[in-house]
Design a protein around this motif. Structure first.
Motif, mmCIF file in Angstrom:
data_model
loop_
_atom_site.group_PDB
_atom_site.id
_atom_site.type_symbol
_atom_site.label_atom_id
_atom_site.label_comp_id
_atom_site.label_asym_id
_atom_site.label_seq_id
_atom_site.Cartn_x
_atom_site.Cartn_y
_atom_site.Cartn_z
ATOM 1 N N SER A 157 -22.913 -32.988 -27.713
ATOM 2 C CA SER A 157 -21.564 -32.657 -27.234
ATOM 3 C C SER A 157 -20.612 -32.401 -28.392
ATOM 4 O O SER A 157 -19.761 -31.509 -28.330
ATOM 5 C CB SER A 157 -21.035 -33.799 -26.360
ATOM 6 O OG SER A 157 -21.871 -34.018 -25.237
ATOM 7 N N THR A 158 -20.754 -33.185 -29.470
ATOM 8 C CA THR A 158 -19.892 -33.010 -30.642
ATOM 9 C C THR A 158 -20.130 -31.657 -31.302
ATOM 10 O O THR A 158 -19.183 -30.987 -31.736
ATOM 11 C CB THR A 158 -20.133 -34.139 -31.658
ATOM 12 O OG1 THR A 158 -19.902 -35.401 -31.023
ATOM 13 C CG2 THR A 158 -19.213 -34.006 -32.856
ATOM 14 N N LEU A 159 -21.390 -31.250 -31.377
ATOM 15 C CA LEU A 159 -21.713 -29.944 -31.965
ATOM 16 C C LEU A 159 -21.027 -28.809 -31.202
ATOM 17 O O LEU A 159 -20.588 -27.817 -31.798
ATOM 18 C CB LEU A 159 -23.228 -29.734 -31.974
ATOM 19 C CG LEU A 159 -24.027 -30.545 -32.990
ATOM 20 C CD1 LEU A 159 -25.528 -30.379 -32.757
ATOM 21 C CD2 LEU A 159 -23.670 -30.117 -34.409
ATOM 22 N N SER A 160 -20.930 -28.967 -29.869
ATOM 23 C CA SER A 160 -20.289 -27.925 -29.060
ATOM 24 C C SER A 160 -18.774 -27.927 -29.232
ATOM 25 O O SER A 160 -18.156 -26.873 -29.387
ATOM 26 C CB SER A 160 -20.638 -28.130 -27.578
ATOM 27 O OG SER A 160 -22.036 -28.059 -27.370
ATOM 28 N N VAL A 161 -18.177 -29.117 -29.222
ATOM 29 C CA VAL A 161 -16.713 -29.216 -29.261
ATOM 30 C C VAL A 161 -16.159 -28.847 -30.632
ATOM 31 O O VAL A 161 -15.108 -28.207 -30.731
ATOM 32 C CB VAL A 161 -16.257 -30.638 -28.855
ATOM 33 C CG1 VAL A 161 -14.758 -30.815 -29.065
ATOM 34 C CG2 VAL A 161 -16.621 -30.911 -27.405
ATOM 35 N N ASP B 209 -10.577 -36.237 -41.134
ATOM 36 C CA ASP B 209 -11.814 -36.151 -40.356
ATOM 37 C C ASP B 209 -11.873 -37.224 -39.272
ATOM 38 O O ASP B 209 -12.293 -36.958 -38.141
ATOM 39 C CB ASP B 209 -13.029 -36.287 -41.280
ATOM 40 C CG ASP B 209 -13.224 -35.058 -42.153
ATOM 41 O OD1 ASP B 209 -12.633 -34.005 -41.826
ATOM 42 O OD2 ASP B 209 -13.962 -35.150 -43.157
ATOM 43 N N LEU B 210 -11.476 -38.455 -39.620
ATOM 44 C CA LEU B 210 -11.529 -39.543 -38.642
ATOM 45 C C LEU B 210 -10.602 -39.265 -37.468
ATOM 46 O O LEU B 210 -10.937 -39.569 -36.313
ATOM 47 C CB LEU B 210 -11.162 -40.871 -39.304
ATOM 48 C CG LEU B 210 -12.189 -41.434 -40.302
ATOM 49 C CD1 LEU B 210 -11.699 -42.745 -40.882
ATOM 50 C CD2 LEU B 210 -13.545 -41.636 -39.622
ATOM 51 N N ARG B 211 -9.441 -38.708 -37.749
ATOM 52 C CA ARG B 211 -8.508 -38.386 -36.662
ATOM 53 C C ARG B 211 -9.088 -37.291 -35.769
ATOM 54 O O ARG B 211 -8.985 -37.373 -34.538
ATOM 55 C CB ARG B 211 -7.163 -37.940 -37.241
ATOM 56 C CG ARG B 211 -6.144 -37.603 -36.155
ATOM 57 C CD ARG B 211 -4.776 -37.286 -36.739
ATOM 58 N NE ARG B 211 -3.839 -36.931 -35.683
ATOM 59 C CZ ARG B 211 -3.194 -37.809 -34.932
ATOM 60 N NH1 ARG B 211 -3.379 -39.102 -35.127
ATOM 61 N NH2 ARG B 211 -2.368 -37.423 -33.984
ATOM 62 N N ILE B 212 -9.683 -36.293 -36.386
ATOM 63 C CA ILE B 212 -10.289 -35.215 -35.601
ATOM 64 C C ILE B 212 -11.423 -35.765 -34.730
ATOM 65 O O ILE B 212 -11.538 -35.431 -33.550
ATOM 66 C CB ILE B 212 -10.817 -34.108 -36.529
ATOM 67 C CG1 ILE B 212 -9.648 -33.415 -37.236
ATOM 68 C CG2 ILE B 212 -11.634 -33.092 -35.745
ATOM 69 C CD1 ILE B 212 -10.078 -32.425 -38.294
ATOM 70 N N ILE B 213 -12.248 -36.641 -35.315
ATOM 71 C CA ILE B 213 -13.415 -37.170 -34.604
ATOM 72 C C ILE B 213 -13.001 -38.034 -33.420
ATOM 73 O O ILE B 213 -13.471 -37.840 -32.289
ATOM 74 C CB ILE B 213 -14.318 -37.966 -35.563
ATOM 75 C CG1 ILE B 213 -14.985 -37.011 -36.565
ATOM 76 C CG2 ILE B 213 -15.384 -38.745 -34.799
ATOM 77 C CD1 ILE B 213 -15.737 -37.725 -37.675
ATOM 78 N N PHE B 214 -12.127 -39.019 -33.687
ATOM 79 C CA PHE B 214 -11.843 -40.034 -32.667
ATOM 80 C C PHE B 214 -10.653 -39.707 -31.766
ATOM 81 O O PHE B 214 -10.547 -40.265 -30.674
ATOM 82 C CB PHE B 214 -11.619 -41.391 -33.338
ATOM 83 C CG PHE B 214 -12.863 -41.958 -33.965
ATOM 84 C CD1 PHE B 214 -13.886 -42.444 -33.175
ATOM 85 C CD2 PHE B 214 -13.024 -41.970 -35.345
ATOM 86 C CE1 PHE B 214 -15.042 -42.958 -33.736
ATOM 87 C CE2 PHE B 214 -14.182 -42.480 -35.918
ATOM 88 C CZ PHE B 214 -15.191 -42.969 -35.119
ATOM 89 N N VAL B 215 -9.777 -38.815 -32.202
ATOM 90 C CA VAL B 215 -8.595 -38.492 -31.392
ATOM 91 C C VAL B 215 -8.770 -37.172 -30.648
ATOM 92 O O VAL B 215 -8.300 -37.040 -29.500
ATOM 93 C CB VAL B 215 -7.324 -38.441 -32.277
ATOM 94 C CG1 VAL B 215 -6.111 -38.027 -31.455
ATOM 95 C CG2 VAL B 215 -7.076 -39.802 -32.923
ATOM 96 N N HIS B 216 -9.464 -36.213 -31.255
ATOM 97 C CA HIS B 216 -9.533 -34.884 -30.655
ATOM 98 C C HIS B 216 -10.917 -34.515 -30.118
ATOM 99 O O HIS B 216 -11.011 -33.732 -29.175
ATOM 100 C CB HIS B 216 -9.074 -33.832 -31.675
ATOM 101 C CG HIS B 216 -7.662 -34.026 -32.134
ATOM 102 N ND1 HIS B 216 -6.583 -33.731 -31.347
ATOM 103 C CD2 HIS B 216 -7.162 -34.520 -33.302
ATOM 104 C CE1 HIS B 216 -5.462 -34.018 -31.990
ATOM 105 N NE2 HIS B 216 -5.785 -34.501 -33.184
ATOM 106 N N ILE B 217 -11.982 -35.039 -30.713
ATOM 107 C CA ILE B 217 -13.322 -34.716 -30.221
ATOM 108 C C ILE B 217 -13.787 -35.739 -29.197
ATOM 109 O O ILE B 217 -14.231 -35.380 -28.098
ATOM 110 C CB ILE B 217 -14.328 -34.628 -31.391
ATOM 111 C CG1 ILE B 217 -14.001 -33.429 -32.277
ATOM 112 C CG2 ILE B 217 -15.755 -34.514 -30.859
ATOM 113 C CD1 ILE B 217 -14.947 -33.261 -33.465
#
Length: 299
Positions: free
Chosen positions: A182-186, A202-210
């Motif tokens: 799912s992460t690869l798609s988003v 990166d952490l904000r993108i991973i945990f807040v947006h992805i």
């Protein structure tokens, strides 16, 4: 001629606005159309209520031994009879609901927590991070789940806590693979590139947006995994590696009942029915969730 969105919305008839249900209402309407899933949800709700009010519902002390009443058949006094130590089977089954649900939820939480973190990092960073994480996951997947759990419990020692850890460990690969995909798609979507260009870490993108955008498959997997966790815990307790006497865990009760299978079959029948109905409930409800959360399912 540009028209403000608020003005457009005000211009729409009330019937049109009311006919556009919100996201959660749409999800609920799709789920409600699946009668089997709703039945599974009611079964799960029933067991949850039993677990919450277990001390109030249990008619007797589930740990009280009264040898004078051992192996009594079901009656008005003991609705499900008594076991080989004179303990009320219904009371033990009710209290055991808490144990079985607790084992399932703790084990799934362990597997989901580590699986989600590993899957997010593997899918987002890719390259050598993805290679290392996924090779570890492949090693775990090389072992059948129940055999891996047996090995872990054998190494740590038989106990309910170790069963939770063991089932949690063999649940990690399932969550990791789903989250990674799912992460690869988003992460390929344009809004992720826009957020990154604005300087987000990166952490904000991973945990807040992805992460919030991949919750649907995680919820479905967690629901289905609860059934597997409860069944696996019961199997390990049946083998004597899980709950230890006198804990009224369903698998342990089933193991105790097998010694009297041909003389007093109700000792194994009632815990077996409890395990079966709860596992089936989670499975059919999980299938319904998957269909309701899938945007491709229009009907």
């Amino acid at each position: 001629m540009n028209v403000d969105y608020a003005e457009q919305k005000q211009a729409l008839p009330k019937q049109v606005l009311s006919a556009r249900p919100g996201k959660w209402r749409t999800f609920y309407l799709k789920l409600r159309r699946n009668k089997l899933a709703m039945l599974g949800g009611y079964v799960i709700l029933f067991y949850f209520l039993v677990a919450i009010f277990a001390p109030l519902l249990a008619p007797y002390d589930p740990y009280h031994i009264e040898l004078a009443n051992k192996l009594k058949p079901p009656s008005a006094e003991h609705w499900m009879g008594t076991d080989d130590k004179g303990r009320d089977v219904l009371s033990r089954l009710i209290i055991g609901t808490r144990l079985s649900l607790s084992v399932g939820f703790v084990a799934v939480f362990i597997g989901a927590f580590f699986g989600i973190v590993l899957g997010l990092f593997a899918g987002y960073y890719g390259k050598w991070v993805d290679t290392i994480i996924m090779r570890v996951i492949d090693v775990l997947l090389a072992f059948p789940g129940i055999l891996l759990a047996l090995a872990i419990v054998s190494a740590l020692g038989p106990s309910l806590i170790n069963v939770m850890i063991a089932i949690g460990v063999f649940s990690i690969p399932m969550f990791a693979r789903i989250v990674r995909g799912s992460t690869l798609s988003v992460k390929k979507l344009e809004y992720i590139d826009a957020i990154r260009s604005l300087g987000a870490s990166d952490l904000r993108i991973i945990f807040v947006h992805i992460f919030p955008n991949i919750l649907s498959p995680i919820i479905v997997q967690a629901t289905l995994r609860l059934a597997t966790a409860i069944l696996s815990a019961a199997g390990l307790s049946f083998l004597g590696l899980g709950a230890q006497p006198p804990l009224p865990e369903w698998g342990a009760m089933l193991s105790n009942g097998r010694d009297f299978l041909f003389t007093v079959p109700y000792l194994a029948l009632f815990p077996g029915l409890a395990i079966s109905t709860l596992v089936i409930g989670f499975n059919v409800f999980g299938d319904g969730l998957r269909d309701a959360l899938d945007p491709r399912m229009k009907h």
